[in-house]
Design a protein around this motif. Structure first.
Motif: not given
Length: 181
Positions: A155-181
């Protein structure tokens, strides 16, 4: 039922899936088959222990209006699925034209690239949040716990349309899995 049409499908890999999306067979009734929430397949109360048989059936699985069917060119039978019909049992990092990506492998030998042919998300099942990836024909695969724990190490810090938090980046696309509170 479903016997002659299935011959030879056990040799089929993801890239050679039968064209079930082009088949419009008549509904023939219900089959006593259940895919359990843990990914095990049962027929008439007994667990299907042959992985090749499970893989063969998975190749003709169809999802329509919230129900699951096994289809051939001439038959369509409804089966029951407790949660997700597929289970991701392996993963690895691979290089793609879109950059470094996570490759998922299901128990039925499907190979999916996160950000290319599937997405990942968390969703509740029986009050437990579980990770899923998208599959063909609107179906989904549950990500096995050990696979998800392996990904969690990346997991690494990511920013997506759903917000920011911890997630993965795969094939250039970010996935938020744990949203910042």
């Amino acid at each position: 039922m479903l016997n002659k049409e299935l011959k030879g499908l056990s040799e089929t890999k993801t890239s050679g899936l039968p064209p079930v999306h082009t088949w419009s067979p008549p509904f023939c009734g219900d089959m006593n088959m259940v895919i359990k929430a843990n990914g095990e397949w049962f027929h008439e109360g007994g667990k299907i222990n042959r992985p090749a048989m499970v893989t063969m059936f998975s190749r003709i699985l169809w999802f329509e209006e919230g129900e699951y069917f096994l289809v051939t060119p001439v038959e369509k039978v409804r089966i029951q699925v407790e949660d997700a019909p597929f289970l991701v049992t392996g993963w690895q990092w691979v290089e793609t034209s879109a950059g470094r990506a996570i490759e998922f492998i299901t128990q039925t030998e499907d190979v999916l690239i996160l950000g290319v042919d599937c997405d990942i998300w968390l969703e509740k099942f029986q009050n437990e949040e579980r990770p899923y990836v998208s599959m063909r024909y609107g179906m989904k695969a549950l990500v096995n716990r050990n696979v998800f724990y392996g990904i969690a190490d990346c997991l690494e810090q990511v920013v997506t349309a759903e917000g920011s938090g911890m997630g993965v980046i795969s094939a250039g696309k970010s996935y938020l899995l744990m949203k910042d509170e």
